[in-house]
Design an enzyme around this catalytic site. Structure first.
Site, short mmCIF file in Angstrom:
data_model
loop_
_atom_site.label_atom_id
_atom_site.label_comp_id
_atom_site.label_asym_id
_atom_site.label_seq_id
_atom_site.Cartn_x
_atom_site.Cartn_y
_atom_site.Cartn_z
N TYR A 61 15.14 -1.69 11.57
CA TYR A 61 15.33 -0.47 10.50
C TYR A 61 15.58 0.74 10.92
O TYR A 61 15.28 1.28 12.00
CB TYR A 61 13.92 -0.54 10.01
CG TYR A 61 13.63 -1.78 9.07
CD1 TYR A 61 14.72 -2.79 8.57
CD2 TYR A 61 12.28 -2.25 8.78
CE1 TYR A 61 14.42 -3.84 7.85
CE2 TYR A 61 12.13 -3.20 7.74
CZ TYR A 61 13.13 -4.17 7.44
OH TYR A 61 13.05 -5.08 6.81
N LEU A 232 10.59 -4.10 -6.10
CA LEU A 232 10.69 -2.95 -6.93
C LEU A 232 11.88 -2.94 -7.79
O LEU A 232 12.32 -2.11 -8.35
CB LEU A 232 10.34 -1.43 -6.44
CG LEU A 232 8.83 -1.53 -6.10
CD1 LEU A 232 8.39 -0.17 -5.55
CD2 LEU A 232 7.75 -1.68 -7.41
N GLY A 235 14.44 0.34 -8.06
CA GLY A 235 14.27 1.39 -9.02
C GLY A 235 14.96 1.13 -10.47
O GLY A 235 14.88 2.12 -11.48
N THR A 238 12.77 1.19 -13.59
CA THR A 238 11.69 2.32 -13.47
C THR A 238 12.08 3.82 -13.37
O THR A 238 11.31 4.76 -13.20
CB THR A 238 10.73 2.08 -12.18
OG1 THR A 238 11.41 2.22 -11.04
CG2 THR A 238 9.58 1.02 -12.30
#
Length: 323
Positions: A61, A232, A235, A238
């Site tokens: 990461y 999620l 996005g 949202t």
């Protein structure tokens, strides 16, 4: 809320996972700066303040910087280690002078990755080590022996996988001394092939679904914690996406917003609740570095969608009625 399978081995683990992929200043070769460490401090504190105590890493990461900044926080505040669980992944290697981007679950590379993660994270042990991607050349007996040695040395407590299907897990489990505890795969309202697989069983319309039948059921049967990365949906539902939404995405976004108002929670909480209502007891991974959005995700504790609302979201995201 039902007890998570992972709570059988980590009793106090949170129902949400904080994914650390965004820490460290980005996917670039820039050196870590004080602001990157400050951000990691703020993220960890905000997560813990909102009852999120499980942190997901990978050795790759932000080219290793995510583990480094997290480790700097633990170095500066050693007492934090006893308040959280650490999960990291190994097995992905980027292109270098030896070869192209590839997967490597050899004993040598697993050991190399674990030692590096322990050093970067400033910890003596990893709670859960995940094999990041299936390696076509992996030798399951070699992996089992490597994990046995790492556990005996106190460096890794439990082993899991990521992005594996049931047959790969079964082959590995047959040679392990103890159960796999996690399988982290992409699961969300947007990426819903794992649900489609159930709906279209025996239906010609489901012939091209890109998901391996039985994987969810295998995890349930063997008490393997399903973790959802991408929970999620980047996005798109949202208002946090960078691209122009399609008509179906607009419609679903409006539904998410309406339900958020009805349940008096954030849109993020609606998306997470959709995952968590599934009987597989899914543990979503959230990766935002926005502190307010972390708090918004934690609101999922205050909502349980009705069956009708769950189906309304699913059908809206699909863009067509069920067969």
């Amino acid at each position: 809320m039902s007890r998570l399978p992972l709570q059988n081995v980590l009793p106090n683990v949170s129902s949400l996972v904080y994914g650390c992929m965004g820490l460290g200043g980005g996917w670039n070769n820039n050196a870590i700066c004080a602001d990157d460490i400050k951000q990691a401090h703020q993220v960890i504190d905000t997560a813990l303040d909102n009852q999120i105590n499980y942190f997901d890493h990978a050795d790759i990461y932000t080219f290793g910087k995510a583990e480094t900044v997290f480790g700097q926080v633990l170095k500066q505040q050693a007492s934090l280690r006893d308040k959280l669980y650490l999960q990291t992944k190994c097995g992905i290697r980027f292109e270098d002078n030896k070869g192209p981007k590839r997967y490597d679950l050899s004993s040598a590379w697993i050991n190399h990755s674990v030692e590096k993660s322990l050093t970067e994270l400033h910890t003596d042990y990893i709670d859960v080590l995940l094999l990041h991607r299936p390696d076509p050349l992996m030798q399951v007996t070699e992996i089992a022996e490597t994990f046995h040695q790492l556990k005996a040395a106190g460096k890794v407590r439990f082993l899991g996988v990521s992005n594996m299907q049931q047959h790969q897990m079964n082959a590995l489990q047959r040679v392990l001394d103890e159960p796999l505890v996690v399988n982290q795969i992409e699961m969300s309202l947007q990426k819903h092939a794992w649900v489609d697989e159930t709906v279209y069983a025996g239906n010609q319309d489901g012939k091209d679904i890109n998901f391996t039948a039985g994987t969810i059921e295998y995890c349930n049967q063997h008490h393997i914690q399903l973790q959802a990365w991408g929970s999620l949906c980047q996005g798109i539902y949202t208002g946090n996406a960078s691209s122009t939404p399609s008509a179906a995405v607009k419609q679903t976004s409006q539904l998410v917003a309406r339900l958020a108002a009805d349940y008096s929670v954030s849109p993020e909480a609606i998306l997470l609740s959709w995952l968590m209502l599934h009987p597989s007891q899914i543990q979503p991974v959230i990766g935002t570095t926005n502190l307010e959005r972390i708090k918004a995700c934690a609101q999922v504790a205050n909502v349980s969608l009705s069956r009708e609302h769950w189906y309304a979201l699913y059908v809206s995201a699909k863009g067509q009625e069920l067969p």
